[in-house]
Design an enzyme around this catalytic site. Structure first.
Site, PDB file in Angstrom:
ATOM      1  N   HIS A   1       0.806  -1.326   0.188  1.00  0.00           N
ATOM      2  CA  HIS A   1       0.171   0.061   0.000  1.00  0.00           C
ATOM      3  C   HIS A   1       0.960   1.276   0.245  1.00  0.00           C
ATOM      4  O   HIS A   1       0.423   2.254  -0.685  1.00  0.00           O
ATOM      5  CB  HIS A   1      -1.020  -0.157   1.160  1.00  0.00           C
ATOM      6  CG  HIS A   1      -2.108  -0.959   1.073  1.00  0.00           C
ATOM      7  ND1 HIS A   1      -2.283  -2.118   2.018  1.00  0.00           N
ATOM      8  CD2 HIS A   1      -2.831  -1.219  -0.167  1.00  0.00           C
ATOM      9  CE1 HIS A   1      -3.184  -2.898   1.372  1.00  0.00           C
ATOM     10  NE2 HIS A   1      -3.661  -2.207   0.099  1.00  0.00           N
TER      11      HIS A   1
ATOM     12  N   GLU B   1     -14.915   0.513  -6.301  1.00  0.00           N
ATOM     13  CA  GLU B   1     -14.770  -0.873  -6.031  1.00  0.00           C
ATOM     14  C   GLU B   1     -15.906  -1.571  -6.717  1.00  0.00           C
ATOM     15  O   GLU B   1     -17.295  -1.230  -6.159  1.00  0.00           O
ATOM     16  CB  GLU B   1     -14.565  -1.066  -4.598  1.00  0.00           C
ATOM     17  CG  GLU B   1     -14.789  -2.369  -3.881  1.00  0.00           C
ATOM     18  CD  GLU B   1     -13.888  -3.439  -4.587  1.00  0.00           C
ATOM     19  OE1 GLU B   1     -12.681  -3.298  -4.584  1.00  0.00           O
ATOM     20  OE2 GLU B   1     -14.323  -4.500  -5.134  1.00  0.00           O
TER      21      GLU B   1
ATOM     22  N   ASP C   1     -18.275  -0.608 -11.750  1.00  0.00           N
ATOM     23  CA  ASP C   1     -17.172  -1.126 -12.689  1.00  0.00           C
ATOM     24  C   ASP C   1     -16.101  -0.038 -12.867  1.00  0.00           C
ATOM     25  O   ASP C   1     -16.539   0.890 -13.466  1.00  0.00           O
ATOM     26  CB  ASP C   1     -17.634  -1.769 -13.818  1.00  0.00           C
ATOM     27  CG  ASP C   1     -16.504  -2.429 -14.515  1.00  0.00           C
ATOM     28  OD1 ASP C   1     -15.347  -2.251 -14.520  1.00  0.00           O
ATOM     29  OD2 ASP C   1     -16.741  -2.767 -15.724  1.00  0.00           O
ATOM     30  N   GLY C   2     -14.771  -0.204 -12.249  1.00  0.00           N
ATOM     31  CA  GLY C   2     -13.879   0.858 -12.792  1.00  0.00           C
ATOM     32  C   GLY C   2     -13.694   1.127 -14.194  1.00  0.00           C
ATOM     33  O   GLY C   2     -13.147   2.178 -14.518  1.00  0.00           O
TER      34      GLY C   2
ATOM     35  N   ASP D   1      -5.677  -0.673  -7.974  1.00  0.00           N
ATOM     36  CA  ASP D   1      -5.435  -1.617  -6.945  1.00  0.00           C
ATOM     37  C   ASP D   1      -6.044  -2.893  -7.225  1.00  0.00           C
ATOM     38  O   ASP D   1      -7.191  -3.333  -6.568  1.00  0.00           O
ATOM     39  CB  ASP D   1      -5.478  -1.094  -5.622  1.00  0.00           C
ATOM     40  CG  ASP D   1      -5.177  -2.115  -4.418  1.00  0.00           C
ATOM     41  OD1 ASP D   1      -4.715  -3.098  -4.801  1.00  0.00           O
ATOM     42  OD2 ASP D   1      -5.346  -1.622  -3.426  1.00  0.00           O
ATOM     43  N   SER D   2      -6.020  -3.559  -8.249  1.00  0.00           N
ATOM     44  CA  SER D   2      -6.974  -4.733  -8.799  1.00  0.00           C
ATOM     45  C   SER D   2      -6.609  -5.938  -8.392  1.00  0.00           C
ATOM     46  O   SER D   2      -5.205  -6.203  -8.050  1.00  0.00           O
ATOM     47  CB  SER D   2      -7.324  -4.423 -10.235  1.00  0.00           C
ATOM     48  OG  SER D   2      -6.080  -4.746 -10.977  1.00  0.00           O
TER      49      SER D   2
HETATM   50  N1  SAM Z   1      -3.508  -5.660  -3.227  1.00  0.00           N
HETATM   51  C1  SAM Z   1      -4.274  -6.708  -4.095  1.00  0.00           C
HETATM   52  C2  SAM Z   1      -3.667  -7.883  -4.784  1.00  0.00           C
HETATM   53  O1  SAM Z   1      -2.832  -7.192  -5.717  1.00  0.00           O
HETATM   54  O2  SAM Z   1      -3.693  -8.691  -4.582  1.00  0.00           O
HETATM   55  C3  SAM Z   1      -5.767  -6.203  -4.635  1.00  0.00           C
HETATM   56  C4  SAM Z   1      -6.487  -6.005  -3.375  1.00  0.00           C
HETATM   57  S1  SAM Z   1      -8.080  -5.386  -3.600  1.00  0.00           S
HETATM   58  C5  SAM Z   1      -8.829  -6.278  -2.477  1.00  0.00           C
HETATM   59  C6  SAM Z   1      -8.456  -5.839  -5.281  1.00  0.00           C
HETATM   60  C7  SAM Z   1      -9.863  -5.368  -5.421  1.00  0.00           C
HETATM   61  O3  SAM Z   1     -10.169  -4.989  -6.912  1.00  0.00           O
HETATM   62  C8  SAM Z   1     -10.979  -6.195  -4.998  1.00  0.00           C
HETATM   63  O4  SAM Z   1     -11.951  -6.082  -4.119  1.00  0.00           O
HETATM   64  C9  SAM Z   1     -11.842  -6.546  -6.372  1.00  0.00           C
HETATM   65  O5  SAM Z   1     -13.415  -6.645  -6.158  1.00  0.00           O
HETATM   66  C10 SAM Z   1     -11.679  -5.166  -7.103  1.00  0.00           C
HETATM   67  N2  SAM Z   1     -11.916  -4.971  -8.763  1.00  0.00           N
HETATM   68  C11 SAM Z   1     -11.696  -6.121  -9.392  1.00  0.00           C
HETATM   69  N3  SAM Z   1     -12.310  -5.644 -10.814  1.00  0.00           N
HETATM   70  C12 SAM Z   1     -12.678  -4.441 -10.770  1.00  0.00           C
HETATM   71  C13 SAM Z   1     -13.226  -3.396 -11.398  1.00  0.00           C
HETATM   72  N4  SAM Z   1     -13.382  -3.682 -12.812  1.00  0.00           N
HETATM   73  N5  SAM Z   1     -13.855  -2.191 -11.179  1.00  0.00           N
HETATM   74  C14 SAM Z   1     -13.446  -2.201  -9.533  1.00  0.00           C
HETATM   75  N6  SAM Z   1     -12.790  -3.067  -8.831  1.00  0.00           N
HETATM   76  C15 SAM Z   1     -12.552  -4.226  -9.315  1.00  0.00           C
END
Ligand code: SAM
Length: 302
Positions: free
Chosen positions: A62, A106, A137-138, A159-160
């Protein structure tokens, strides 16, 4: 009882961590979510069998996903964070006193809910008055900003999860093109870009995909014990100055546990095999895929 969680890095290699207790386990509309209490790393967020973050080592990832782009920018006021439902990246971004507003996008509200319950040292940042949360959706969010609002953000952080399921589009060249349009001049995009050991193709895809829209693209790494067994990569793109040469305040205005001004410069120094991967001519198959994706998205935010 002897309870172990196993994360498969490839079908032939896995990492195991001993579990004291499963605190939560559910199927959300997007993924399978678990919060485990582990003996070695404390509480751990797992999505679809992949470790996302742990209490013990979350600070590394982070700090590096937030402070490198924010100090590279120099005076960030508006920041967009996509993914990162645990709140760790939001927490670190908010430590920069120039930041006035953070849009946090998110896709899965259940991740934020579970982290609010079990990982408060990360998720409490989500309640800061400077943060606006959007459960959507991002990829679509950035496309709308690019098309309707234009340049809005100083820094965008992705941070996906890994490039499967809902996160696939966040690794695509059309998304990067829209992100560039959503950034103000001098703006910076940083994405988590996977393991340069196990996921070379994903690393290359982010790097080459971003290079189509950003004049300056650099890769940097950090060592996170629970991600892979090698360094983790981040890719940063900007139309501004070289992020590696940023004038980072020394001493820093706040205390960190991994990131330092010297490390900011050092993290861009890459092992020879990664340099070769990035500098080699773009593989024909990848070039074709990226071209097709850009063309397919042609009308949308182009
Ligand atoms: N630090 C982590 C890793 O690299 O392992 C990532 C942590 S964070 C919890 C990842 C987040 O991205 C998840 O909560 C997931 O729901 C979110 N995510 C995945 N696709 C997404 C999208 N299209 N738009 C917004 N959020 C998304």
């Amino acid at each position: 009882m002897d309870l172990w969680f196993s994360e498969l890095h490839t079908p032939n290699f896995h990492v195991r961590v001993k579990v004291r207790q499963t605190l939560e386990f559910k199927r959300t509309p997007y993924q399978e979510l678990a919060i485990l209490d582990t003996l070695e790393f404390g509480r751990m967020l797992v999505l679809d069998g992949i470790v996302q973050t742990t209490e013990a080592d979350e600070f590394i990832y982070h700090e590096m996903i937030a402070h490198v782009p924010l100090f590279a920018h120099g005076r960030p006021e508006r920041v967009l964070i996509i993914g990162g439902g645990d709140g760790g990246a939001v927490r670190e971004v908010l430590r920069h006193e120039t930041v006035q507003r953070v849009d946090h996008v998110e896709i899965d509200e259940a991740v934020c809910e579970a982290c609010r319950r079990w990982l408060p040292t990360l998720s409490s940042a989500l309640d800061d008055p400077r943060v606006s949360q959007h459960f959507t959706d991002g990829v679509e969010f950035v496309r709308r900003v690019a098309e309707e609002d234009g340049p809005t953000y100083d820094v965008i952080i992705v941070d996906s999860t890994d490039p499967v399921g809902p996160a696939v589009g966040l690794f695509g060249p059309a998304f990067y093109r829209n992100a560039r349009k959503a950034l103000r001049p001098g703006g910076v995009l940083t994405v988590q870009s996977e393991s340069p050991w196990f996921m070379k193709q994903a690393v290359l895809r982010s790097y080459k995909g971003m290079s189509r829209s950003f004049p300056m693209v650099r890769l940097y790494t950090a060592h996170v014990p629970t991600y892979s067994t090698f360094a983790w990569s981040f890719t940063i793109g900007t139309d501004g100055a070289d992020p590696a040469a940023a004038d980072v305040p020394d001493p820093l205005p706040f205390e960190t546990s991994y990131y330092t001004p010297a490390l900011h410069r050092a993290c861009f120094t890459l092992p020879a095999f990664i340099e070769r991967l990035l500098e080699a001519p773009e593989p024909e198959e990848l070039r074709r895929q990226l071209d097709e994706e850009m063309n397919r998205a042609g009308g949308e935010g182009s």
